[in-house]
Scaffold this active site. Sequence first.
Site: not given
Ligand code: MCN
Ligand code: MOS
Length: 783
Positions: A746, A750, A676-678, A673
Site C-alpha cells: 500500500k 505520504e 524495501n523496508p529500509k 507489504r
Molecule cells: N515503498 C515500499 N513499500 C511499499 C510502498 C512504497 O517500500 N509498499 C517505498 C519505496 O521505496 C517507494 C517509496 O516507498 O519508492 C514511495 O512509494 P509510494 O508510497 O508509492 O509513493 P510514490 O513513489 O508515488 O512517491 C510519491 C510520494 C508523494 S505523493 C510525495 S508528496 C512525496 C513522497 O512520495 N514526496 C517526496 N516522498 C518523497 N520523498 C522524497 N525524498 N522527496 C519527495 O519530494
Molecule cells: Mo504528493 S503531495 O501526492 O505529490
Amino acid sequence: MTVHEIRTRHGDSKRGDSKRGDSKRGDSSDGAIFAEAVGGRLSRVDGSAKITGAAKYAVEQQLEGLSHAVLVESTIAAGKVRSIDTAAAESAPGVLLVLTPDNALRLNTATDWLGTPPPDIPYCPLARDITFSGQHVAAVVAESFEQAVAAAALVRVAYDETPAIVDLSDAKAGDGIPIDAMTKEWGDAQAAFAAAPVRICAAYNTPREYQAPMEPHGLIAHWQDDRLTVWEPSQWLDGMARTYAEWFGVPFENVRLVSPYIGGGFGSKAFAYGYGAVAAMAAKMLGRPVKLAVTRPQTFTAYGGRAATRQTVALGADAEGKIQSIVHRGVNETSVDGMWVEPLGSVTSIMYATPNFSSRQNVVRVNTVVPGALRAPGENPSAFGIESAIDELAYEVGIDPLEIRLRNYAEQDQEAKKQWSTRQLREAFAAGAEAFGWSKRSPEPRSMRDGNQLIGWGVAAGTYPVRRAYGEAMVRILADGSVEVESSSIDMGQGTYTILAQTAAEVVGVPAENVVVKLGDSRYARAGVTGGSRLAGVMTGAVHKAAAAALDELVGLAISDPNSPFHALQANTLVVANGRIKSPRGDGPEVFIAELLGSVGRSQIEAMGDTTPANWTAEDRYKNNTTIAMALSHTEGDYSRHSWCAHFIEVRVDEDFGTVRVSRVVSALDSGRLYNPKLAESQWKGGIIMGIGQALLEEGIVDRRHGRIVNNNLADYLIATNADIPDIEVISVGIPDPHSSVLGGKGVGELGIVGVAPAIANAVFHATGKRVRDLPITLEKLI
Ligand code: MCN
Ligand code: MOS
C-alpha cells in the site's frame, strides 16, 4: 554449483543468492531476506550519484548558446497593470528579449490534470489582470543570468491597485463557495449531536504551508524546429509534456521532458507552471535554449503550497466516549481564478465509527496563487481536526486517549459501506503503545515533568488512501546478461530506482546490481503521475509483468532454439537464478544468460509489460498517462483501501519559555507489504519529520498590505532541521494486501506525515493543559 550458492527464499526457485550481492546485504536482522529481492533492504542505487555530485539536475545541463530568463513579478495583490516600461531593460547590456503580455506568443489553454477539455481561449503566462502578489507580469532574457537580473530590475510596471482579500481572516473573505462533491452525510448528525450526553465542538486551523524542496523549480527549454526538449524536475513527465504540447500546438510526441534526478517535490513538481511557458516561449522566439531558475522567494508564488484551512469539529458521545455524531465543517482558501479543494473531511469520515455524520466544505477565494498539493493534501489537515477533537473528547469523558480510539474503532468504511482491504490499525496502536511505554503515562495534564520541563505524551492516528492506476514498463535482457528497466516515471528521493531494480532482479533471476533502471525521460515507456503515493504500487506491478514477459521469452528461446545448449534437454521449463540458466532438476548445463544469448545469436530480449486492461485503446493509454481520468478509486469493487498509522509522541515544554521540543517519536504504520523496508522506513521518517515542522514551525506569514508571504525564504520560513528531530522509531505492522497492488503493498510516501501534528498538539496539551488548535504551536500560544 553447490547447493548453498543457490539458497532460495520462500521456496522461490528463481531467486538465488549471489556472492557479489552479499556486500549489499541489509541488516543482519533480516536473516535470509536478501537485500536484492523485493522486500530486501537494498540501499538506494542512486545514492552515490547524489552524494558525490555526479547526479546532474535539470538546470545544471550545459547547452550551447544558453540564455537566461528572469521573471518580473507583480508587487500588488489585486488590480491591473496600467503600463510596462521596458525601454531601459531593452537597452541594458546583454538583453535579448523583454517579454510582456504585449509581445507574448498566443498559447492555447491546456487540458487540466483531471482531463477536462480546455476552453478555446488563449493562454498567456504573463498577466495584465493581477490576482495575487508575485504574479508573473514580464520576463527578461539575456546572455548571462546577471545581465537578466540587472535588466529585470529596470522594468517599470505601473498598476491600478484594487483592494485585495489577503487571506481567510480578511473581513471581505466571506463564507465562500460550497463544494457539493465534498458533502458526506448519513444519519441525522445535527439532531444526534444535540441529544448527545457529552459534546465537544472546536475550531482547528492550519496556515499556508510550503513544500520547500531542496532543489528549487526551474527548467531549460530548447526548441529544434517544432520539437521541444525540456529539462525540468518533474513528478509527471507525460502530464507536463502534454501541457507543453498543447500550449504550443505541437504533437505530444514532439515534446520531450527530461528529469532523471529531482531534489524533492512533495507535490509541487507535478505540473508545468506559468514560468515554464515563459521559458519555452522565449526559447521559441529567440531560437536559443533558455534557462529559467525559479528563485527561492519565487517558490512561494510561482505555484502554490498547502492552502490555509479552517475546520470545526463537533463530536457528540455517550458517557463512555462512544461517538454518536460527528458534525464537521471545513473551509480552505483558493485563488481568485483557480480552484483548489483540500478535502478536509477525508479522514473525518473514515477514522471512527459513528451512526450519524455530516461533513461539508466551502472554498474561499482570496488573492493568492492557486494552492497546490503538499504531502497528503486533504488527509493531513483533516487528521489535525479529527485527531485533535477525539483527544479533547477523551479528556471530557475522562478516558485514556488511546482507549477512546479503540472504543470507536471503525470496523468498516461506513462512508463507502465496504470492508477494509486490510486495516492493521489496532495492531499499530498496540505495537506503538508497547514500544513507547504508553501504559506508564500519567493521565492528568501537567502531571509529568523533568525539572522545569513539562512532559507530555500524545497519540494520534493517520491514514492515506491507496490510490491506484495502471502502468507500463519496458524490460530488456541485454547481451551481457544484464537487465535494463525503462520508464518515464521518476524518482524524487522515494526510491523508485531501487525498488524497480529489486523487482526486475527478483523476477528475471539476476543480482540487483546487474539491473540498470532508467527513469525520468519521456522517451521511455510512458507513465502517469507520481502523486498520491501510487507510483511504487503501479510501477512494481508493471515491471513485474514486463520482467516476467522477458523471462518467458528467454526461457522459451533456451528451450526451443536449436543453437541453445538446453535444446537437447527436452525440458519444458528452466530456472534462472543469479544470472544463470539451468534445469529445475539440476541436470544438464548451467549457462550464463549472456552465453545463451550469444549462442542463439540474440543481442537482447525486449518486453513491454503493463497492468492496463486488455481492451484499452491508444487513447485510453494516453489518458492514463497524461491525466488522472483513468485512475482507479480506492473504494472500487468490494473493498476500501487505505494505509494506516499511529503516532506516539513525547514533547518537553519549557515551563518558563513555552518552547516545545519533540523528544521521542514511536510510530507504527501499516503500508501493507514493503518492497524495501529500509526505504519505506526512510519515507515514513521523512513524513514524520515534515509533520514535526508543520506542528511547531511552518507558517507562511501574509503581509496584510500587499498580500505577499513575508517569510519567503528558508531563513524565515522555518522547516525542521536535524536539531529539531529526535530519534524516530518506526514499526511496520502491515500485511500483504492483494487488493491494493500486484505485489501487496500500500502507499508509503505520504502516510507518515498524517497525524503527526495532532499527536504533538495532544502531547502539548498533556504537558501543559493548554489546547492549541492553530498550527504551528509556537510559544506565544502557550502563554
Ligand atoms: N515503498 C515500499 N513499500 C511499499 C510502498 C512504497 O517500500 N509498499 C517505498 C519505496 O521505496 C517507494 C517509496 O516507498 O519508492 C514511495 O512509494 P509510494 O508510497 O508509492 O509513493 P510514490 O513513489 O508515488 O512517491 C510519491 C510520494 C508523494 S505523493 C510525495 S508528496 C512525496 C513522497 O512520495 N514526496 C517526496 N516522498 C518523497 N520523498 C522524497 N525524498 N522527496 C519527495 O519530494
Ligand atoms: Mo504528493 S503531495 O501526492 O505529490
